[in-house]
Design an enzyme around this catalytic site. Structure first.
Site, PDB file in Angstrom:
ATOM      1  N   ASN A   1     -12.976 -38.275 -47.506  1.00  0.00           N
ATOM      2  CA  ASN A   1     -12.243 -37.779 -46.617  1.00  0.00           C
ATOM      3  C   ASN A   1     -11.483 -39.783 -45.580  1.00  0.00           C
ATOM      4  O   ASN A   1     -12.797 -40.206 -45.566  1.00  0.00           O
ATOM      5  CB  ASN A   1     -13.265 -37.325 -45.208  1.00  0.00           C
ATOM      6  CG  ASN A   1     -11.868 -36.774 -43.880  1.00  0.00           C
ATOM      7  OD1 ASN A   1     -11.482 -37.312 -44.015  1.00  0.00           O
ATOM      8  ND2 ASN A   1     -12.401 -35.723 -42.963  1.00  0.00           N
TER       9      ASN A   1
ATOM     10  N   HIS B   1     -12.993 -22.716 -34.722  1.00  0.00           N
ATOM     11  CA  HIS B   1     -13.204 -23.895 -34.548  1.00  0.00           C
ATOM     12  C   HIS B   1     -13.288 -24.891 -33.904  1.00  0.00           C
ATOM     13  O   HIS B   1     -12.680 -25.585 -33.475  1.00  0.00           O
ATOM     14  CB  HIS B   1     -12.983 -24.827 -36.233  1.00  0.00           C
ATOM     15  CG  HIS B   1     -13.046 -26.165 -36.219  1.00  0.00           C
ATOM     16  ND1 HIS B   1     -14.029 -26.232 -37.856  1.00  0.00           N
ATOM     17  CD2 HIS B   1     -12.830 -27.705 -35.748  1.00  0.00           C
ATOM     18  CE1 HIS B   1     -13.975 -27.774 -37.713  1.00  0.00           C
ATOM     19  NE2 HIS B   1     -14.140 -27.789 -36.923  1.00  0.00           N
ATOM     20  N   LEU B   2     -14.327 -25.544 -33.095  1.00  0.00           N
ATOM     21  CA  LEU B   2     -14.851 -26.093 -32.203  1.00  0.00           C
ATOM     22  C   LEU B   2     -15.104 -27.549 -32.091  1.00  0.00           C
ATOM     23  O   LEU B   2     -16.649 -27.052 -31.689  1.00  0.00           O
ATOM     24  CB  LEU B   2     -15.245 -25.530 -30.881  1.00  0.00           C
ATOM     25  CG  LEU B   2     -14.957 -23.912 -30.600  1.00  0.00           C
ATOM     26  CD1 LEU B   2     -15.795 -23.246 -30.062  1.00  0.00           C
ATOM     27  CD2 LEU B   2     -12.927 -23.697 -29.947  1.00  0.00           C
ATOM     28  N   GLY B   3     -14.790 -28.593 -32.294  1.00  0.00           N
ATOM     29  CA  GLY B   3     -14.968 -29.370 -32.720  1.00  0.00           C
ATOM     30  C   GLY B   3     -14.868 -30.770 -31.346  1.00  0.00           C
ATOM     31  O   GLY B   3     -13.880 -29.992 -30.325  1.00  0.00           O
ATOM     32  N   ASN B   4     -14.301 -31.323 -32.161  1.00  0.00           N
ATOM     33  CA  ASN B   4     -13.372 -32.958 -31.128  1.00  0.00           C
ATOM     34  C   ASN B   4     -12.183 -32.142 -31.544  1.00  0.00           C
ATOM     35  O   ASN B   4     -11.269 -32.306 -30.108  1.00  0.00           O
ATOM     36  CB  ASN B   4     -13.404 -34.355 -31.595  1.00  0.00           C
ATOM     37  CG  ASN B   4     -14.502 -35.220 -31.549  1.00  0.00           C
ATOM     38  OD1 ASN B   4     -15.321 -35.274 -30.032  1.00  0.00           O
ATOM     39  ND2 ASN B   4     -15.369 -35.995 -32.274  1.00  0.00           N
ATOM     40  N   GLY B   5     -11.822 -31.778 -32.589  1.00  0.00           N
ATOM     41  CA  GLY B   5     -10.309 -31.479 -32.514  1.00  0.00           C
ATOM     42  C   GLY B   5     -10.666 -29.537 -32.619  1.00  0.00           C
ATOM     43  O   GLY B   5     -11.831 -29.138 -32.905  1.00  0.00           O
TER      44      GLY B   5
ATOM     45  N   HIS C   1      -7.392 -27.669 -40.103  1.00  0.00           N
ATOM     46  CA  HIS C   1      -9.043 -27.551 -40.202  1.00  0.00           C
ATOM     47  C   HIS C   1      -8.595 -26.422 -40.746  1.00  0.00           C
ATOM     48  O   HIS C   1     -10.123 -25.123 -41.461  1.00  0.00           O
ATOM     49  CB  HIS C   1      -9.413 -26.697 -39.024  1.00  0.00           C
ATOM     50  CG  HIS C   1      -9.751 -27.932 -38.352  1.00  0.00           C
ATOM     51  ND1 HIS C   1      -9.448 -27.140 -36.304  1.00  0.00           N
ATOM     52  CD2 HIS C   1     -10.073 -29.118 -38.137  1.00  0.00           C
ATOM     53  CE1 HIS C   1      -9.790 -28.595 -35.857  1.00  0.00           C
ATOM     54  NE2 HIS C   1      -9.921 -29.026 -36.707  1.00  0.00           N
TER      55      HIS C   1
ATOM     56  N   GLU D   1     -16.983 -28.085 -44.798  1.00  0.00           N
ATOM     57  CA  GLU D   1     -15.550 -28.429 -45.566  1.00  0.00           C
ATOM     58  C   GLU D   1     -15.936 -28.802 -46.661  1.00  0.00           C
ATOM     59  O   GLU D   1     -15.595 -29.261 -47.707  1.00  0.00           O
ATOM     60  CB  GLU D   1     -15.093 -29.609 -44.787  1.00  0.00           C
ATOM     61  CG  GLU D   1     -14.312 -28.187 -43.190  1.00  0.00           C
ATOM     62  CD  GLU D   1     -14.173 -29.231 -41.823  1.00  0.00           C
ATOM     63  OE1 GLU D   1     -14.924 -29.253 -41.651  1.00  0.00           O
ATOM     64  OE2 GLU D   1     -13.315 -29.157 -41.819  1.00  0.00           O
TER      65      GLU D   1
ATOM     66  N   ARG E   1     -10.734 -34.660 -49.079  1.00  0.00           N
ATOM     67  CA  ARG E   1      -9.894 -33.855 -48.254  1.00  0.00           C
ATOM     68  C   ARG E   1      -8.034 -34.698 -47.624  1.00  0.00           C
ATOM     69  O   ARG E   1      -7.849 -35.630 -47.968  1.00  0.00           O
ATOM     70  CB  ARG E   1     -10.554 -33.621 -46.990  1.00  0.00           C
ATOM     71  CG  ARG E   1     -10.389 -33.565 -45.576  1.00  0.00           C
ATOM     72  CD  ARG E   1     -10.381 -34.173 -43.971  1.00  0.00           C
ATOM     73  NE  ARG E   1      -9.749 -33.542 -43.414  1.00  0.00           N
ATOM     74  CZ  ARG E   1      -9.713 -33.310 -41.907  1.00  0.00           C
ATOM     75  NH1 ARG E   1     -10.669 -34.227 -42.100  1.00  0.00           N
ATOM     76  NH2 ARG E   1      -9.341 -32.522 -41.748  1.00  0.00           N
TER      77      ARG E   1
ATOM     78  N   ASP F   1     -16.435 -35.690 -24.189  1.00  0.00           N
ATOM     79  CA  ASP F   1     -17.715 -34.990 -24.745  1.00  0.00           C
ATOM     80  C   ASP F   1     -18.229 -33.769 -24.108  1.00  0.00           C
ATOM     81  O   ASP F   1     -18.892 -33.858 -23.270  1.00  0.00           O
ATOM     82  CB  ASP F   1     -18.792 -36.059 -24.859  1.00  0.00           C
ATOM     83  CG  ASP F   1     -20.040 -35.868 -25.675  1.00  0.00           C
ATOM     84  OD1 ASP F   1     -20.426 -34.418 -26.027  1.00  0.00           O
ATOM     85  OD2 ASP F   1     -20.992 -36.738 -27.128  1.00  0.00           O
TER      86      ASP F   1
ATOM     87  N   LYS G   1     -15.567 -40.878 -44.754  1.00  0.00           N
ATOM     88  CA  LYS G   1     -15.902 -40.738 -44.887  1.00  0.00           C
ATOM     89  C   LYS G   1     -17.029 -40.047 -46.003  1.00  0.00           C
ATOM     90  O   LYS G   1     -15.607 -39.274 -46.652  1.00  0.00           O
ATOM     91  CB  LYS G   1     -16.574 -39.111 -43.619  1.00  0.00           C
ATOM     92  CG  LYS G   1     -17.031 -39.307 -42.342  1.00  0.00           C
ATOM     93  CD  LYS G   1     -16.865 -38.242 -41.312  1.00  0.00           C
ATOM     94  CE  LYS G   1     -16.030 -38.043 -40.667  1.00  0.00           C
ATOM     95  NZ  LYS G   1     -15.762 -36.955 -38.997  1.00  0.00           N
TER      96      LYS G   1
ATOM     97  N   ARG H   1      -7.199 -34.218 -26.756  1.00  0.00           N
ATOM     98  CA  ARG H   1      -6.055 -33.339 -26.879  1.00  0.00           C
ATOM     99  C   ARG H   1      -5.521 -32.479 -25.898  1.00  0.00           C
ATOM    100  O   ARG H   1      -6.397 -31.703 -25.733  1.00  0.00           O
ATOM    101  CB  ARG H   1      -5.632 -32.968 -28.359  1.00  0.00           C
ATOM    102  CG  ARG H   1      -5.381 -34.005 -29.335  1.00  0.00           C
ATOM    103  CD  ARG H   1      -5.276 -33.619 -30.422  1.00  0.00           C
ATOM    104  NE  ARG H   1      -6.296 -34.161 -31.719  1.00  0.00           N
ATOM    105  CZ  ARG H   1      -6.815 -33.876 -32.378  1.00  0.00           C
ATOM    106  NH1 ARG H   1      -6.162 -32.659 -32.795  1.00  0.00           N
ATOM    107  NH2 ARG H   1      -7.884 -34.147 -33.405  1.00  0.00           N
TER     108      ARG H   1
HETATM  109  P1  ADP Z   1     -15.130 -33.543 -35.428  1.00  0.00           P
HETATM  110  O1  ADP Z   1     -14.380 -32.579 -35.084  1.00  0.00           O
HETATM  111  O2  ADP Z   1     -14.534 -35.559 -34.984  1.00  0.00           O
HETATM  112  O3  ADP Z   1     -15.925 -32.773 -36.510  1.00  0.00           O
HETATM  113  P2  ADP Z   1     -18.021 -32.000 -34.339  1.00  0.00           P
HETATM  114  O4  ADP Z   1     -17.279 -30.496 -35.233  1.00  0.00           O
HETATM  115  O5  ADP Z   1     -18.947 -33.061 -34.483  1.00  0.00           O
HETATM  116  O6  ADP Z   1     -16.672 -33.184 -34.325  1.00  0.00           O
HETATM  117  O7  ADP Z   1     -17.540 -32.131 -32.659  1.00  0.00           O
HETATM  118  C1  ADP Z   1     -17.943 -32.860 -31.482  1.00  0.00           C
HETATM  119  C2  ADP Z   1     -17.841 -31.805 -30.257  1.00  0.00           C
HETATM  120  O8  ADP Z   1     -19.265 -31.394 -30.360  1.00  0.00           O
HETATM  121  C3  ADP Z   1     -18.149 -33.038 -29.218  1.00  0.00           C
HETATM  122  O9  ADP Z   1     -17.225 -32.278 -27.843  1.00  0.00           O
HETATM  123  C4  ADP Z   1     -19.397 -33.125 -29.148  1.00  0.00           C
HETATM  124  O10 ADP Z   1     -19.945 -33.256 -27.348  1.00  0.00           O
HETATM  125  C5  ADP Z   1     -19.579 -31.266 -29.387  1.00  0.00           C
HETATM  126  N1  ADP Z   1     -21.180 -31.018 -29.805  1.00  0.00           N
HETATM  127  C6  ADP Z   1     -22.057 -32.085 -30.267  1.00  0.00           C
HETATM  128  N2  ADP Z   1     -23.247 -31.276 -29.923  1.00  0.00           N
HETATM  129  C7  ADP Z   1     -23.654 -30.427 -28.852  1.00  0.00           C
HETATM  130  C8  ADP Z   1     -24.709 -29.719 -28.582  1.00  0.00           C
HETATM  131  N3  ADP Z   1     -25.811 -29.972 -29.004  1.00  0.00           N
HETATM  132  N4  ADP Z   1     -24.104 -29.089 -27.149  1.00  0.00           N
HETATM  133  C9  ADP Z   1     -22.567 -29.065 -27.006  1.00  0.00           C
HETATM  134  N5  ADP Z   1     -22.446 -29.439 -27.805  1.00  0.00           N
HETATM  135  C10 ADP Z   1     -22.272 -30.330 -28.611  1.00  0.00           C
END
Ligand code: ADP
Length: 405
Positions: free
Chosen positions: A7, A207-211, A179, A385, A90, A282, A14, A240
């Site tokens: 990636n 899908h709930l990450g940074n994005g 995603h 992924e 990717r 975060d 990565k 965002r």
């Molecule tokens: P990316 O989209 O960069 O792959 P991730 O899927 O790792 O990111 O998600 C990052 C998000 O997940 C951040 O907002 C982080 O705070 C949150 N996160 C990671 N671990 C935890 C946890 N134990 N509890 C709550 N939120 C978490």
């Protein structure tokens, strides 16, 4: 026989090494600071970790150094470079050209390059990785797995913006979604867990990450997704904004802000970070301070995040004409039981009801977190992924069987 999964970003890569027979993970790592005064590579297996801080002038040098670490007897995952039988990349944008993964040849490289117009921040570094592999691993087949491909089944009713038609015809301005590989993986797992394989199914994957993005999938086909022409549209994300009134950037231009300033506001200073007054993007920080009276902005940030998500779930259930399964994935979706609770609060009328005990215990593993009584099943499913990229690479690289005559 091993598959290398990459990636590639502009200054980071990565990577994972997987067994080509069963896609089992052998090791993974991160290359950072390519093109800077000092590079960094970390690679780890279950029990071992190797690091290097050589200068990495470009992507080819970074891959070269990475392979040096991968073949180290100290790591013990492979002896020499020839064991890498294929590389899976990717690639962010496949535009309308790719609704499936592709074995990379000169034509694919040209197409991915042309699509850089649609993803100027992502496709060029993805291509750099592909070209670097040609240099460092000559003759090794490479496969591109696109973030947008799974969403290509979206019908025009979901992907057309209500803009002048010529913007679509001239510039391909439409909704694409991102995603896709993650949504595809968790959707497949959800269908298996809910025993809906080869059956009609109405599934929403969040899908709930940074994005963050959410997708509606009917009978295996994406019918809508929240990210659009770029990954800025839709849900509230780490930094965002997601959906805003499209006239806002115009107002900011009128107030004298530059294109870069406006872009930084929407991409890097908004979302959870913006809502908390710059405190944090975060979710862990926000959850820790949720109840604290001294930080009321963390409460509003979390509430806006869940409210926007809830609205999309309602909209997508309407688009699907019902709901069999809702999936939470990504760093937030997999870990944050409070987010799952707040998002699903009040949705019993549409068959969604979280079981508090199952939800509390359901993080970080595949788990059913809804009650037995409700109509829709709600799952936590950790995404993978890279597994999909490895599978796709094996599928496309595998030689066609020789037909017996
Ligand atoms: P990316 O989209 O960069 O792959 P991730 O899927 O790792 O990111 O998600 C990052 C998000 O997940 C951040 O907002 C982080 O705070 C949150 N996160 C990671 N671990 C935890 C946890 N134990 N509890 C709550 N939120 C978490």
């Amino acid at each position: 026989m091993k598959i290398l999964i990459l990636n590639c970003g502009s200054s980071s890569i990565k990577f994972q090494l997987r067994d080509a027979r069963d896609e089992k993970l052998l090791c993974k790592g991160l290359i950072e600071r390519i093109g800077e005064a000092q590079g960094a590579i970390v690679v780890s297996t279950d029990g071992k970790k190797l690091e290097s801080n050589e200068i990495l002038p470009n992507h080819a040098a970074a891959l070269d150094q990475m392979i040096h670490l991968l073949t180290s007897p100290k790591l013990g995952v492979m002896e020499n470079l020839s064991e890498i039988t294929a590389v899976g990349h990717r690639v962010v944008h496949g535009g309308e050209a790719y609704s499936d993964s592709v074995l990379i040849d000169d034509k694919a490289i040209e197409t991915i390059d042309k699509l850089s117009d649609l993803a100027p921040l992502h496709n060029p570094p993805n291509l750099k990785g592909i070209m670097a592999c040609r240099e460092v691993l000559p003759g090794v087949p490479q496969v591109a797995v696109f973030d947008t491909a799974f969403h290509q089944t979206m019908p025009p009713v979901a992907y057309m913006y209500a803009l002048p038609r010529e913007l679509y015809e001239k510039y391909k301005i439409r909704r694409y979604g991102f995603h896709g590989t993650s949504h595809r993986y968790v959707h497949r797992r959800a269908r298996a867990l809910a025993e809906l394989e080869n059956k009609p199914s109405k599934i929403i994957t969040a899908h709930l990450g940074n994005g963050c993005s959410i997708t509606a999938i009917k009978d295996g086909n994406v019918i809508d997704t929240s990210m659009g022409f770029t990954p800025l549209e839709g849900l509230v994300m780490g930094t965002r904004s997601g959906d805003v009134d499209p006239s806002l950037p115009l107002l900011l231009f009128e107030r004298g802000l530059s294109r870069k300033e406006v872009s930084d506001i929407l991409q890097k200073k908004s979302g959870l970070l913006g809502l908390t007054g710059g405190k944090s993007n975060d979710m862990r920080y926000i959850l820790e301070h949720y109840e604290a009276l001294d930080e009321p902005l963390t409460r509003i940030a979390l509430d806006v995040f869940c409210y926007r998500l809830k609205k999309y779930i309602g909209a997508y259930a309407a688009a699907l004409g019902g709901l069999d399964v809702l999936v939470f994935t990504g760093g937030i979706g997999e870990n944050a039981d409070l987010i799952r609770t707040k998002t699903c609060e009040g949705l019993k009328f549409m068959g969604i009801e979280i079981d508090p005990k199952r939800n509390k215990e359901g993080s970080r593993k595949e788990s059913l977190i809804s009650t037995n009584a409700c109509n829709a099943k709600v799952f936590v499913i950790p995404t993978d992924e890279e597994l999909v990229i490895a599978e796709e690479t094996v599928r496309l690289v595998k030689p066609a069987p020789v037909l017996k005559t």
